[in-house]
Motif scaffolding. Structure first.
Motif, PDB file in Angstrom:
ATOM      1  N   LYS A 165     -50.946 -13.912 -27.589  1.00 54.47           N
ATOM      2  CA  LYS A 165     -50.033 -14.974 -27.158  1.00 54.47           C
ATOM      3  C   LYS A 165     -49.193 -15.513 -28.319  1.00 54.47           C
ATOM      4  CE  LYS A 165     -51.412 -14.807 -22.932  1.00 54.47           C
ATOM      5  NZ  LYS A 165     -52.291 -15.813 -22.338  1.00 54.47           N
ATOM      6  N   ASP A 217     -45.786 -18.971 -25.342  1.00 56.01           N
ATOM      7  CA  ASP A 217     -46.722 -18.929 -24.208  1.00 56.01           C
ATOM      8  C   ASP A 217     -47.568 -20.191 -24.145  1.00 56.01           C
ATOM      9  OD1 ASP A 217     -46.094 -16.143 -23.510  1.00 56.01           O
ATOM     10  OD2 ASP A 217     -47.100 -15.674 -25.395  1.00 56.01           O
ATOM     11  N   SER A 243     -42.324 -20.821 -22.709  1.00 55.17           N
ATOM     12  CA  SER A 243     -42.009 -19.581 -22.017  1.00 55.17           C
ATOM     13  C   SER A 243     -41.998 -19.815 -20.503  1.00 55.17           C
ATOM     14  CB  SER A 243     -43.044 -18.514 -22.374  1.00 55.17           C
ATOM     15  OG  SER A 243     -42.774 -17.311 -21.693  1.00 55.17           O
ATOM     16  N   HIS A 275     -44.487 -18.858 -17.075  1.00 51.49           N
ATOM     17  CA  HIS A 275     -45.942 -18.970 -17.183  1.00 51.49           C
ATOM     18  C   HIS A 275     -46.417 -19.718 -18.428  1.00 51.49           C
ATOM     19  CE1 HIS A 275     -46.173 -16.351 -13.752  1.00 51.49           C
ATOM     20  NE2 HIS A 275     -45.578 -15.361 -14.387  1.00 51.49           N
ATOM     21  N   GLY A 276     -45.527 -20.307 -19.204  1.00 50.70           N
ATOM     22  CA  GLY A 276     -45.940 -21.035 -20.390  1.00 50.70           C
ATOM     23  C   GLY A 276     -46.688 -22.317 -20.049  1.00 50.70           C
TER      24      GLY A 276
END
Length: 297
Positions: free
Chosen positions: A111, A213, A239, A242-243
């Motif tokens: 990540k 992330d 991000s 999906h961060g």
């Protein structure tokens, strides 16, 4: 702030006056601080920080007088923002991240991680130990990075960051670690993943897949006046789609007005992110510490 014999801050409030502070000076310019710029003029003492029976991290100890020429103080707005103290929320955040990983709620492997207002940088250091591929540390003061964050990173990650061969750079070992100093209103212009995030969004016209992330921050929301800049930076850096953001803070910082309730109210009204309580820490005082997870709706 009072502190115990390990240098962990215990209270935000004792040294703050009730009257409004004078206007802050303009923020320092945003810069990247490279590891070779770590200060060698002060030889700090490394101390163990026991997170659990299985996890101990190392931290240095330096004072505001030694680094800034200021009397020991928790905070001098616009000059020094508390990065040399180890705040309780930093340890709360490491413990919460460890629990999240053990419960399968998050994986740090591969990540991209950003720690905002990093100070000692222990949460970011933990994610690197857990397999993060990229970790960027940000603090208001370049001096904090030089005197404290970089030495802490080197002490805790020396084996992990050791190149495989003498002619290789640390990045060749698969981990990118960088350090950035500056104000939240401007630092996005320097942060590499934030830049990529904005460029992708502007040029392609759709949601970018770059960005960080995982964004970490501990004890960053004590000042209401900084909430907008901090949240604006998060939106530029995280991000999509999906961060996530992990935030450790007190419910309320008496005397300075900030706290989780004020910050989360702003987040809720904006509607871009949803919040979820991860951990609650009661230390016997009237003020409760919390760890929250923010994710994009």
């Amino acid at each position: 702030m009072a502190s115990d014999n390990r240098g962990v801050g215990l209270s935000f409030l004792d040294s703050l006056a009730d009257e409004p502070p004078p206007p802050s000076p303009p923020p320092p310019p945003c810069i990247e601080v490279v590891s070779s710029q770590a200060s060698s003029s002060f030889e700090g003492t490394l101390e163990p920080v026991n997170i659990s029976d299985e996890l101990t991290l190392l931290k240095g100890r330096v004072s505001t007088k030694e680094v800034f020429g200021l009397p020991n103080s928790d905070l001098v707005p616009g000059v020094y923002e508390g990065g040399l103290k180890l705040w309780e929320g930093s340890l709360d955040l490491v413990k919460a991240l460890r629990s999240e990983a053990e419960n399968g709620n998050i994986s740090f492997s591969g990540k991209r991680v950003l720690e905002l207002g990093c100070g000692h940088g222990l949460p970011g250091i933990f994610t690197c130990l857990e397999g993060a591929a990229l970790i960027h540390f940000q603090d208001f003061n370049a001096e904090v990075l030089r005197y404290l964050t970089i030495p802490n990173v080197n002490a805790n990650l020396s084996k992990k960051l050791q190149p495989a061969a003498a002619n290789e750079e640390p990045s060749d070992a698969g981990v990118e670690v960088r350090f950035f100093a500056g104000d939240w209103s401007q630092i996005h212009e320097l942060l590499p993943c934030a830049n990529d995030n904005e460029k992708n969004l502007n040029s392609l016209g759709h949601i970018p897949t770059s960005g960080y992330d995982i964004i970490l921050m501990a004890e960053t929301i004590y000042s209401i006046s900084a909430h907008q800049n901090l949240y604006g930076l998060i939106k530029k850096c995280v991000s999509r789609p999906h961060g996530v953001v992990y935030m450790a803070a007190k419910k309320h910082y008496f005397g300075v007005g900030g706290g989780t309730r004020q910050f989360l109210s702003m987040v809720e009204k904006d509607g871009f992110m949803a919040s979820c309580l991860v951990a609650e820490v009661a230390d016997g005082s009237s003020n409760v510490r919390e760890v929250w997870k923010l994710s994009i709706k």
